[in-house]
Design a protein around this motif. Structure first.
Motif, PDB file in Angstrom:
ATOM      1  N   ARG A   1       0.827  -1.206   0.000  1.00  0.00           N
ATOM      2  CA  ARG A   1       0.000   0.000   0.000  1.00  0.00           C
ATOM      3  C   ARG A   1       0.869   1.266   0.000  1.00  0.00           C
ATOM      4  O   ARG A   1       0.490   2.290  -0.572  1.00  0.00           O
ATOM      5  CB  ARG A   1      -0.933  -0.009   1.204  1.00  0.00           C
ATOM      6  CG  ARG A   1      -2.004  -1.082   1.126  1.00  0.00           C
ATOM      7  CD  ARG A   1      -2.916  -1.060   2.347  1.00  0.00           C
ATOM      8  NE  ARG A   1      -3.859  -2.158   2.325  1.00  0.00           N
ATOM      9  CZ  ARG A   1      -5.005  -2.174   1.653  1.00  0.00           C
ATOM     10  NH1 ARG A   1      -5.346  -1.115   0.922  1.00  0.00           N
ATOM     11  NH2 ARG A   1      -5.810  -3.213   1.700  1.00  0.00           N
ATOM     12  N   GLU A   2       2.014   1.192   0.642  1.00  0.00           N
ATOM     13  CA  GLU A   2       2.914   2.345   0.690  1.00  0.00           C
ATOM     14  C   GLU A   2       3.737   2.498  -0.580  1.00  0.00           C
ATOM     15  O   GLU A   2       3.939   3.620  -1.077  1.00  0.00           O
ATOM     16  CB  GLU A   2       3.865   2.195   1.887  1.00  0.00           C
ATOM     17  CG  GLU A   2       4.916   3.286   1.975  1.00  0.00           C
ATOM     18  CD  GLU A   2       5.912   3.066   3.105  1.00  0.00           C
ATOM     19  OE1 GLU A   2       6.974   3.723   3.095  1.00  0.00           O
ATOM     20  OE2 GLU A   2       5.636   2.233   3.999  1.00  0.00           O
ATOM     21  N   LEU A   3       4.222   1.362  -1.108  1.00  0.00           N
ATOM     22  CA  LEU A   3       5.244   1.425  -2.153  1.00  0.00           C
ATOM     23  C   LEU A   3       4.713   1.276  -3.572  1.00  0.00           C
ATOM     24  O   LEU A   3       5.375   1.719  -4.517  1.00  0.00           O
ATOM     25  CB  LEU A   3       6.307   0.353  -1.890  1.00  0.00           C
ATOM     26  CG  LEU A   3       7.106   0.525  -0.588  1.00  0.00           C
ATOM     27  CD1 LEU A   3       8.036  -0.657  -0.370  1.00  0.00           C
ATOM     28  CD2 LEU A   3       7.898   1.831  -0.618  1.00  0.00           C
ATOM     29  N   HIS A   4       3.553   0.659  -3.759  1.00  0.00           N
ATOM     30  CA  HIS A   4       3.034   0.548  -5.124  1.00  0.00           C
ATOM     31  C   HIS A   4       2.915   1.920  -5.796  1.00  0.00           C
ATOM     32  O   HIS A   4       3.308   2.072  -6.961  1.00  0.00           O
ATOM     33  CB  HIS A   4       1.683  -0.178  -5.126  1.00  0.00           C
ATOM     34  CG  HIS A   4       1.798  -1.668  -5.031  1.00  0.00           C
ATOM     35  ND1 HIS A   4       0.751  -2.525  -5.299  1.00  0.00           N
ATOM     36  CD2 HIS A   4       2.850  -2.459  -4.694  1.00  0.00           C
ATOM     37  CE1 HIS A   4       1.146  -3.775  -5.129  1.00  0.00           C
ATOM     38  NE2 HIS A   4       2.413  -3.757  -4.752  1.00  0.00           N
TER      39      HIS A   4
ATOM     40  N   GLY B   1       6.063   2.970  -7.434  1.00  0.00           N
ATOM     41  CA  GLY B   1       6.626   2.160  -8.506  1.00  0.00           C
ATOM     42  C   GLY B   1       7.361   0.924  -8.034  1.00  0.00           C
ATOM     43  O   GLY B   1       8.097   0.315  -8.810  1.00  0.00           O
ATOM     44  N   ILE B   2       7.165   0.519  -6.774  1.00  0.00           N
ATOM     45  CA  ILE B   2       7.811  -0.694  -6.254  1.00  0.00           C
ATOM     46  C   ILE B   2       6.725  -1.727  -5.983  1.00  0.00           C
ATOM     47  O   ILE B   2       5.837  -1.510  -5.152  1.00  0.00           O
ATOM     48  CB  ILE B   2       8.612  -0.396  -4.972  1.00  0.00           C
ATOM     49  CG1 ILE B   2       9.717   0.614  -5.275  1.00  0.00           C
ATOM     50  CG2 ILE B   2       9.201  -1.687  -4.395  1.00  0.00           C
ATOM     51  CD1 ILE B   2      10.469   1.091  -4.044  1.00  0.00           C
ATOM     52  N   HIS B   3       6.808  -2.831  -6.685  1.00  0.00           N
ATOM     53  CA  HIS B   3       5.810  -3.897  -6.616  1.00  0.00           C
ATOM     54  C   HIS B   3       6.170  -4.826  -5.454  1.00  0.00           C
ATOM     55  O   HIS B   3       7.277  -5.366  -5.402  1.00  0.00           O
ATOM     56  CB  HIS B   3       5.824  -4.662  -7.947  1.00  0.00           C
ATOM     57  CG  HIS B   3       4.764  -5.690  -8.082  1.00  0.00           C
ATOM     58  ND1 HIS B   3       4.783  -6.637  -9.092  1.00  0.00           N
ATOM     59  CD2 HIS B   3       3.642  -5.953  -7.349  1.00  0.00           C
ATOM     60  CE1 HIS B   3       3.731  -7.414  -8.976  1.00  0.00           C
ATOM     61  NE2 HIS B   3       3.021  -7.017  -7.926  1.00  0.00           N
ATOM     62  N   VAL B   4       5.251  -5.027  -4.521  1.00  0.00           N
ATOM     63  CA  VAL B   4       5.472  -5.896  -3.364  1.00  0.00           C
ATOM     64  C   VAL B   4       4.420  -6.996  -3.371  1.00  0.00           C
ATOM     65  O   VAL B   4       3.214  -6.716  -3.483  1.00  0.00           O
ATOM     66  CB  VAL B   4       5.401  -5.106  -2.044  1.00  0.00           C
ATOM     67  CG1 VAL B   4       5.678  -6.033  -0.855  1.00  0.00           C
ATOM     68  CG2 VAL B   4       6.375  -3.937  -2.046  1.00  0.00           C
ATOM     69  N   VAL B   5       4.877  -8.252  -3.233  1.00  0.00           N
ATOM     70  CA  VAL B   5       3.965  -9.397  -3.299  1.00  0.00           C
ATOM     71  C   VAL B   5       4.311 -10.397  -2.204  1.00  0.00           C
ATOM     72  O   VAL B   5       5.491 -10.698  -1.976  1.00  0.00           O
ATOM     73  CB  VAL B   5       4.050 -10.130  -4.657  1.00  0.00           C
ATOM     74  CG1 VAL B   5       2.866 -11.082  -4.823  1.00  0.00           C
ATOM     75  CG2 VAL B   5       4.133  -9.170  -5.818  1.00  0.00           C
TER      76      VAL B   5
ATOM     77  N   SER C   1      -0.490  -7.670  -8.686  1.00  0.00           N
ATOM     78  CA  SER C   1      -0.950  -8.464  -7.551  1.00  0.00           C
ATOM     79  C   SER C   1      -0.158  -8.050  -6.319  1.00  0.00           C
ATOM     80  O   SER C   1       1.024  -7.739  -6.412  1.00  0.00           O
ATOM     81  CB  SER C   1      -0.710  -9.961  -7.806  1.00  0.00           C
ATOM     82  OG  SER C   1      -1.366 -10.405  -8.960  1.00  0.00           O
ATOM     83  N   ASN C   2      -0.803  -8.063  -5.158  1.00  0.00           N
ATOM     84  CA  ASN C   2      -0.051  -7.870  -3.923  1.00  0.00           C
ATOM     85  C   ASN C   2      -0.022  -9.158  -3.098  1.00  0.00           C
ATOM     86  O   ASN C   2       0.712  -9.257  -2.119  1.00  0.00           O
ATOM     87  CB  ASN C   2      -0.628  -6.728  -3.075  1.00  0.00           C
ATOM     88  CG  ASN C   2      -1.947  -7.093  -2.432  1.00  0.00           C
ATOM     89  OD1 ASN C   2      -2.960  -7.155  -3.129  1.00  0.00           O
ATOM     90  ND2 ASN C   2      -1.956  -7.340  -1.135  1.00  0.00           N
ATOM     91  N   GLU C   3      -0.818 -10.147  -3.528  1.00  0.00           N
ATOM     92  CA  GLU C   3      -0.818 -11.455  -2.873  1.00  0.00           C
ATOM     93  C   GLU C   3      -1.178 -12.516  -3.895  1.00  0.00           C
ATOM     94  O   GLU C   3      -2.042 -12.304  -4.741  1.00  0.00           O
ATOM     95  CB  GLU C   3      -1.813 -11.469  -1.708  1.00  0.00           C
ATOM     96  CG  GLU C   3      -1.730 -12.703  -0.841  1.00  0.00           C
ATOM     97  CD  GLU C   3      -2.537 -12.565   0.448  1.00  0.00           C
ATOM     98  OE1 GLU C   3      -3.352 -13.464   0.731  1.00  0.00           O
ATOM     99  OE2 GLU C   3      -2.340 -11.554   1.158  1.00  0.00           O
ATOM    100  N   MET C   4      -0.501 -13.645  -3.809  1.00  0.00           N
ATOM    101  CA  MET C   4      -0.733 -14.738  -4.743  1.00  0.00           C
ATOM    102  C   MET C   4      -0.677 -16.050  -3.970  1.00  0.00           C
ATOM    103  O   MET C   4       0.163 -16.214  -3.082  1.00  0.00           O
ATOM    104  CB  MET C   4       0.342 -14.735  -5.846  1.00  0.00           C
ATOM    105  CG  MET C   4       0.284 -15.892  -6.818  1.00  0.00           C
ATOM    106  SD  MET C   4      -1.002 -15.686  -8.070  1.00  0.00           S
ATOM    107  CE  MET C   4      -0.280 -14.406  -9.094  1.00  0.00           C
ATOM    108  N   THR C   5      -1.586 -16.970  -4.278  1.00  0.00           N
ATOM    109  CA  THR C   5      -1.558 -18.301  -3.682  1.00  0.00           C
ATOM    110  C   THR C   5      -1.302 -19.326  -4.767  1.00  0.00           C
ATOM    111  O   THR C   5      -1.940 -19.295  -5.826  1.00  0.00           O
ATOM    112  CB  THR C   5      -2.894 -18.620  -2.982  1.00  0.00           C
ATOM    113  OG1 THR C   5      -3.111 -17.679  -1.931  1.00  0.00           O
ATOM    114  CG2 THR C   5      -2.873 -20.025  -2.394  1.00  0.00           C
ATOM    115  N   VAL C   6      -0.359 -20.209  -4.518  1.00  0.00           N
ATOM    116  CA  VAL C   6      -0.114 -21.325  -5.427  1.00  0.00           C
ATOM    117  C   VAL C   6      -0.302 -22.612  -4.640  1.00  0.00           C
ATOM    118  O   VAL C   6       0.159 -22.743  -3.509  1.00  0.00           O
ATOM    119  CB  VAL C   6       1.299 -21.262  -6.055  1.00  0.00           C
ATOM    120  CG1 VAL C   6       1.415 -20.088  -6.997  1.00  0.00           C
ATOM    121  CG2 VAL C   6       2.394 -21.186  -5.000  1.00  0.00           C
TER     122      VAL C   6
END
Length: 231
Positions: A164-167, A170-174, A219-224
């Motif tokens: 929420r802070e960095l997107h 321009g910094i993608h956090v996942v 995406s900020n969260e992914m489930t595999v």
């Protein structure tokens, strides 16, 4: 043309090795781990630079990022620690040490990755991607596994706050929920359940997809999970 820099913290012969092999095709790699054994073999294979460090030592992690020749475009944080046992019997010092690795180490890596990435000039609006390797324990606590759940829940919250802070910068956090057992070297699937474990190479391709995502649909969260895993 200079290749972008990728940093992988926490190196073994399973998922982190698969991610390193995938990224090594078009990134300059820096591998960091507490032990040199598996890391050295992987570095010989991928041409990576290596750094010995304790992921909970902020001074060491800060040096790792300061010594990079350029701001990293990819940072992957893999380390975690488990302490199992009934809640009434858990040694608090052991729990504290485990949470330090899983959660505080992730905070330290995220802090210094973000610090360096904010120095970079954006490419198509993006300064870099930070990926935290999570687990199903970050969304559901299992019996006799409270310390792992504590660490992974904290790690997941950290990643969401950072996103929420960095997107917007321009910094993608996942945070990636690995919801199932990984078929690492030396492990085998049950004879009656072929295809029931996650292939490291398949997870690595998911990481690559996240790194390459267009910022209009991050995406900020992914489930595999393997196809047989229950929700």
């Amino acid at each position: 043309m200079t290749k972008p820099r990728a940093v992988i913290i926490g190196v073994g012969d399973g998922l982190s090795a698969a991610v390193a092999r995938d990224l090594g095709t078009d990134h300059d790699l820096t591998l960091a781990a507490r032990s040199d054994d598996k890391m050295r073999l992987l570095a010989n294979e991928t041409g990576a630079q290596t750094v010995l460090l304790d992921a909970t030592d902020e001074a060491a992690v800060a040096r790792l990022f300061d010594d990079l020749p350029a701001s990293p475009r990819v940072v992957v944080y893999n380390p975690s620690a488990r302490v199992r046992g009934p809640i009434a019997d858990l040694p608090v010092d052991d729990v504290r040490a485990a949470v330090e690795v899983t959660a505080i180490g992730a905070l330290i890596a995220g802090k210094h990755a973000a610090r360096r990435m904010q120095e970079a000039d954006p490419i198509d609006g993006t300064r870099g991607t930070i990926i935290f390797t999570g687990a199903s324990a970050g969304v559901k606590g299992f019996p006799q596994s409270a310390p792992f759940a504590m660490g992974k829940f904290a790690q997941r919250g950290l990643a969401e706050s950072m996103a929420r802070e960095l997107h917007p910068k321009g910094i993608h956090v996942v945070w990636v929920n690995i919801d199932g057992a990984i078929l690492n070297p030396g492990r085998s699937e049950p004879a009656d359940a072929p295809g029931s474990m996650l292939r490291p190479e398949a997870i690595a391709r998911t990481y690559r997809h996240l790194i390459d995502q267009d910022r209009s649909a991050w995406s900020n969260e992914m489930t595999v999970r393997p196809w047989v895993e229950r929700f």
